[in-house]
Design an enzyme around this catalytic site. Sequence first.
Site, mmCIF file in Angstrom:
data_model
loop_
_atom_site.group_PDB
_atom_site.id
_atom_site.type_symbol
_atom_site.label_atom_id
_atom_site.label_comp_id
_atom_site.label_asym_id
_atom_site.label_seq_id
_atom_site.Cartn_x
_atom_site.Cartn_y
_atom_site.Cartn_z
ATOM 1 N N ASP A 1 0.845 -1.188 0.000
ATOM 2 C CA ASP A 1 0.000 0.000 0.000
ATOM 3 C C ASP A 1 0.883 1.242 0.000
ATOM 4 O O ASP A 1 2.100 1.167 0.175
ATOM 5 C CB ASP A 1 -0.955 0.003 1.203
ATOM 6 C CG ASP A 1 -0.221 -0.067 2.534
ATOM 7 O OD1 ASP A 1 0.970 -0.433 2.539
ATOM 8 O OD2 ASP A 1 -0.839 0.250 3.567
ATOM 9 N N ASP B 1 2.073 4.686 1.604
ATOM 10 C CA ASP B 1 2.127 5.354 2.908
ATOM 11 C C ASP B 1 2.003 6.857 2.721
ATOM 12 O O ASP B 1 2.746 7.452 1.934
ATOM 13 C CB ASP B 1 3.443 5.029 3.611
ATOM 14 C CG ASP B 1 3.619 3.531 3.841
ATOM 15 O OD1 ASP B 1 2.715 2.930 4.442
ATOM 16 O OD2 ASP B 1 4.641 2.974 3.404
#
EC number: 2.7.7.19
Length: 479
Positions: free
Chosen positions: A202, A204
């Site tokens: 993912d 950040d």
Amino acid sequence: MNRNPDQNTLPNITLKIIETYLGRVPSVNEYHMLKLQARNIQKITVFNKDIFVSLVKKNKKRFFFDVDTSASEIKDRILSYFSKQTQTYNIGKLFTIIELQSVLVTTYTDILGVLTIKAPNVISSKISYNVTSMEELARDMLNSMNVAVIDKAKVMGRHNVSSLVKNVNKLMEEYLRRHNKSCICYGSYSLYLINPNIRYGDIDILQTNSRTFLIDLAFLIKFITGNNIILSKIPYLRNYMVIKDENDNHIIDSFNIRQDTMNIVPKIFIDNIYIVDPTFQLLNMIKMFSQIDRLEDLSKDPEKFNVRMATMLEYVRYTHGIVFDGTRNNMPMKCIIDENNRIVTVTTKDYFSFKKCLVYLDENVLSSDILDLNADTSCDFESVTNSVYLIHDNIMYTYFSNTILLSDKGKVHEISARGLCAHILLYQMLTSGEYKQCLSDLLNSMMNRDKIPIYSHTERDKKPGRHGFINIEKDIIVF
């Protein structure tokens, strides 16, 4: 017994607004509890649902095209949520519905709806870095730190990842370009923009409107997938929120920071996206390795860390002219730990104007001592450093949120000593102080080192507080 508000008085505008919204004449209790929400309720009532449906469909087509759902299903879910209050009689749940609907009505178009219109041209701003030349150096540095002994019985708290992460990442790439004044990224994706060989999960992010953004995104996912989405707030991670699906799978998380903090975070501009300066990220990585859990991660997958470390080393070599020749001078700075009081004293006089730094391992104790000093010049950089810093009478006071590794009884391990030095250098970068000579010595002090076993480590500061959450399906907000 509940009674309807007096219908014999002159027409009551507020009553009509609430009645239209609820689809029924409100009880006396409902009226008096909701009348102060009349302005928000009116905005919800007049909100153009058709335009909103169109925006969500466009978001779906662009970012969630592989999700199997029809346009009519999306419309039904949206209209169902915007009429949910008509079947709700609990005042607390009504307040939650009004609050969340208000967020959608007032912010969705500017935050996520804007992603559906034509984007500005991307300004290509990549520099070609020779990362390969740093890989052997990075491997040598990391090998000397690969000293954690893995406890196979230990249960690691790693999250399960949702299949929607790839869709959200695609959305986030565009979001970072459109909202680059309020949202920046760090971590593996930011380094991927420098070195495409880096793998990332993912994305950040740090942003100034985290809660609003995550609520809007949670609803977008809910309307497209039909799944219940939950937002969680973790007490021991400052200003942190995470979106998970109904099966507790991680979708995306975010740290919220003030705009004044955002303004001073060192950053660079790549392809219309601001990323946290890799120099700053390198210091955070060095600091991070003082955390025993991170050393265990290193032991499990050293190559993942190697490509990231090599990328950041090449960046600082190219950007700051760092020469890797092993010249370390006074690095790492001398560190003496008082295990009883949980304070580490770092001798800083060789590099900075303040002669020493008192590093507290308990944040509440630091806060109390700062109050006793009657000093109001402390700097709070929120989750960017996880600490307040104060310089008073030539002494720096700060908090260190990681464990301190010991190489022998009462002796700070050099991995933690470097982590403490990096923590001080983060302050120097954030306040535009001198840091380059210290950075050079710190990085060179990591070269040609033998492995030193870990004797023991201090425990992390225990954070009080409770978990907060927003459950959209159950109309609950607990913060």
